[in-house]
Design a protein around this motif. Structure first.
Motif, PDB file in Angstrom:
ATOM      1  N   ASN A   1       0.865  -1.070  -0.067  1.00  0.00           N
ATOM      2  CA  ASN A   1       0.156  -0.093   0.111  1.00  0.00           C
ATOM      3  C   ASN A   1       0.851   1.227   0.177  1.00  0.00           C
ATOM      4  O   ASN A   1       0.221   2.332  -0.252  1.00  0.00           O
ATOM      5  CB  ASN A   1      -0.889  -0.050   1.305  1.00  0.00           C
ATOM      6  N   ILE A   2       2.298   1.119   0.143  1.00  0.00           N
ATOM      7  CA  ILE A   2       3.294   2.182  -0.037  1.00  0.00           C
ATOM      8  C   ILE A   2       3.741   2.181  -1.637  1.00  0.00           C
ATOM      9  O   ILE A   2       4.438   1.259  -1.972  1.00  0.00           O
ATOM     10  CB  ILE A   2       4.298   1.910   0.993  1.00  0.00           C
ATOM     11  N   PRO A   3       3.640   3.292  -2.193  1.00  0.00           N
ATOM     12  CA  PRO A   3       3.957   3.480  -3.785  1.00  0.00           C
ATOM     13  C   PRO A   3       5.340   3.206  -3.586  1.00  0.00           C
ATOM     14  O   PRO A   3       6.250   3.320  -2.698  1.00  0.00           O
ATOM     15  CB  PRO A   3       3.711   4.931  -3.877  1.00  0.00           C
ATOM     16  N   ALA A   4       5.771   2.358  -4.672  1.00  0.00           N
ATOM     17  CA  ALA A   4       7.246   1.922  -4.508  1.00  0.00           C
ATOM     18  C   ALA A   4       8.351   3.021  -4.393  1.00  0.00           C
ATOM     19  O   ALA A   4       9.373   2.938  -3.845  1.00  0.00           O
ATOM     20  CB  ALA A   4       7.345   1.197  -6.085  1.00  0.00           C
ATOM     21  N   GLY A   5       8.019   4.245  -5.095  1.00  0.00           N
ATOM     22  CA  GLY A   5       8.755   5.094  -5.231  1.00  0.00           C
ATOM     23  C   GLY A   5       8.848   5.822  -3.838  1.00  0.00           C
ATOM     24  O   GLY A   5       9.863   6.571  -3.665  1.00  0.00           O
ATOM     25  N   GLN A   6       8.199   5.662  -2.755  1.00  0.00           N
ATOM     26  CA  GLN A   6       8.149   5.873  -1.437  1.00  0.00           C
ATOM     27  C   GLN A   6       8.706   5.166  -0.529  1.00  0.00           C
ATOM     28  O   GLN A   6       8.643   5.472   0.726  1.00  0.00           O
ATOM     29  CB  GLN A   6       6.790   6.842  -1.058  1.00  0.00           C
ATOM     30  N   TYR A   7       8.822   3.780  -0.816  1.00  0.00           N
ATOM     31  CA  TYR A   7       9.128   2.788  -0.159  1.00  0.00           C
ATOM     32  C   TYR A   7      10.516   2.853   0.887  1.00  0.00           C
ATOM     33  O   TYR A   7      10.426   2.816   1.834  1.00  0.00           O
ATOM     34  CB  TYR A   7       8.893   1.520  -0.734  1.00  0.00           C
ATOM     35  N   ALA A   8      11.396   3.310   0.054  1.00  0.00           N
ATOM     36  CA  ALA A   8      12.854   3.500   0.563  1.00  0.00           C
ATOM     37  C   ALA A   8      12.709   4.670   1.541  1.00  0.00           C
ATOM     38  O   ALA A   8      12.566   5.526   1.303  1.00  0.00           O
ATOM     39  CB  ALA A   8      13.878   3.175  -0.574  1.00  0.00           C
ATOM     40  N   ASN A   9      13.136   4.063   2.781  1.00  0.00           N
ATOM     41  CA  ASN A   9      13.451   5.414   3.718  1.00  0.00           C
ATOM     42  C   ASN A   9      14.534   5.200   4.611  1.00  0.00           C
ATOM     43  O   ASN A   9      14.659   5.658   5.662  1.00  0.00           O
ATOM     44  CB  ASN A   9      12.007   5.510   4.636  1.00  0.00           C
TER      45      ASN A   9
END
Length: 409
Positions: free
Chosen positions: A401-409
């Motif tokens: 449910n987290i967009p792939a572009g926002q997953y890495a943190n």
């Protein structure tokens, strides 16, 4: 005759001065008397074993040692190198042992000038480091030093899921939960190498200072294999916490099994490898308890699951209170209690017609049994057209449910 006697006396005094300087050095460092320069000084000084008397005293450079860890060191990382290096000498023998008497293997260099431990050290252990070194003059000195490795209070472990050898569905994220908080996230990520036979790469997402997950951009390729090579032994997690293990985990991915649960159409549709294999009528969460939306990853299965209304805060007298009951063919979607299961007898008339559950997806006997028999951990259900919010990050695997572009943190 008188002048010759004075000259002999002066020569004796000069030689006596050289002997006194040599004696003052304790026989370890050679010294040269002032004014005793000679053309052969350099060659003679470089020959400590010279036995022929001459004007220059022999020079023996001192043997110097570099030892790691330092003597009496504490909280030594068990992955830190244990080394001994000598200049102007050779290493005769080395013994590195724990207080329990366990010897640690090591390797001596070809020139006997350095020694390096090759065996692993243990946490919370006192080690004794005994060695003998010979200098250029052939004299041997024995040394003993000690150090203590990281204490148990600073030893960090971790739990990994999926387990080694496990077969899961295409939506299963890889999860590591650490026993201690992680400050040095970059160091941990670099110590975990993840490869897949499909060539897929992904990213880490830290949900807390103790839990990190990894997933690719899209679902894992069907029937691929994932390898997690975790070299965390000795990795500094921060604040003195040190990783205590290395582990390699192999995860097998099965067929691509994706279900779509539509809260408006009251249907539950399943595809395998992008081909629809079945559709069954369903009932889902009502207006008070709407089913969670988005992607939910299957977790575990129970042939019969006992449910208790009090676990979701319901009490007798509440119109939604159902007491305690057992349901058949229960497949868990969230730890908080959402399942796919066979609808109860009282709910069967509403399957395919109306939503009246407390968030679960209720199916008829055929549909519930098919899911139980054919779907497994890591398969995914996409819930659409529901008023419910996304499940919380720690309530199952909501990573998709987290967009792939926002997953890495």
């Amino acid at each position: 005759m008188t002048e010759r006697k004075r000259w002999s006396t002066g020569r004796k005094l000069l030689l006596l001065a050289a002997v006194c300087v040599l004696a003052a050095g304790g026989g370890v460092f050679a010294a040269v008397a002032p004014g005793a320069a000679h053309a052969s000084l350099a060659s003679e000084a470089g020959s400590p074993e010279r036995t022929t008397p001459g004007l220059a005293a022999p020079v023996v450079p001192p043997a110097t040692l570099v030892v790691a860890p330092a003597d009496a060191a504490k909280q030594v990382n068990p992955a830190a190198p244990v080394t001994l290096t000598v200049s102007h000498g050779t290493i005769e023998r080395v013994a590195l042992t724990s207080e329990a008497g366990d010897a640690v293997d090591g390797k001596l260099s070809a020139d006997s000038a350095s020694w390096t431990a090759s065996g692993p050290l243990k946490f919370n252990t006192r080690y004794t480091y005994t060695f003998a070194v010979k200098d250029a003059a052939g004299r041997t000195a024995n040394n003993t030093r000690t150090f203590t490795t990281v204490s148990a209070a600073n030893e960090a472990d971790a739990a990994v899921y999926p387990l080694d050898g496990m077969k899961v569905g295409v939506a299963q994220p890889l999860q590591v939960i650490f026993s201690e908080p992680v400050v040095n996230r970059d160091a941990v990520e670099k110590a975990i190498k993840i490869t897949s036979t499909s060539g897929q790469t992904g990213a880490f997402h830290w949900y807390s200072d103790t839990m990190v997950r990894y997933r690719p951009v899209d679902f894992w390729a069907a029937n691929s294999t994932i390898t997690m090579d975790m070299q965390l032994f000795g990795v500094d997690l921060g604040k003195g916490q040190i990783g205590n293990f290395n582990k390699k985990v192999t995860v097998h991915i099965g067929d691509k099994k994706v279900a779509v649960a539509d809260a408006e159409a009251h249907t539950f549709t399943v595809s395998v490898n992008d081909q629809q294999v079945g559709q069954w009528p369903s009932t889902m969460g009502d207006a008070r308890f709407p089913s969670a939306r988005g992607f939910l990853v299957l977790m575990e299965k129970y042939r019969v699951e006992h449910m208790d209304a009090s676990t979701i805060g319901l009490k007798p007298g509440d119109p939604a209170y159902y007491g305690q009951l057992d349901v058949n063919y229960a497949t868990r979607l969230t730890p908080s209690g959402e399942f796919i299961h066979q609808a109860t007898d009282s709910a069967m008339p509403y399957v395919g017609v109306e939503n009246l559950s407390h968030g679960c997806i209720g199916l008829g006997p055929e549909g519930a049994k098919w899911v139980f028999d054919n779907m497994t951990a890591g398969d995914v259900v996409q819930v659409i057209n529901t008023a419910g919010d996304f499940a919380n990050f720690d309530d199952g695997f909501g990573d998709w449910n987290i967009p792939a572009g926002q997953y890495a943190n």
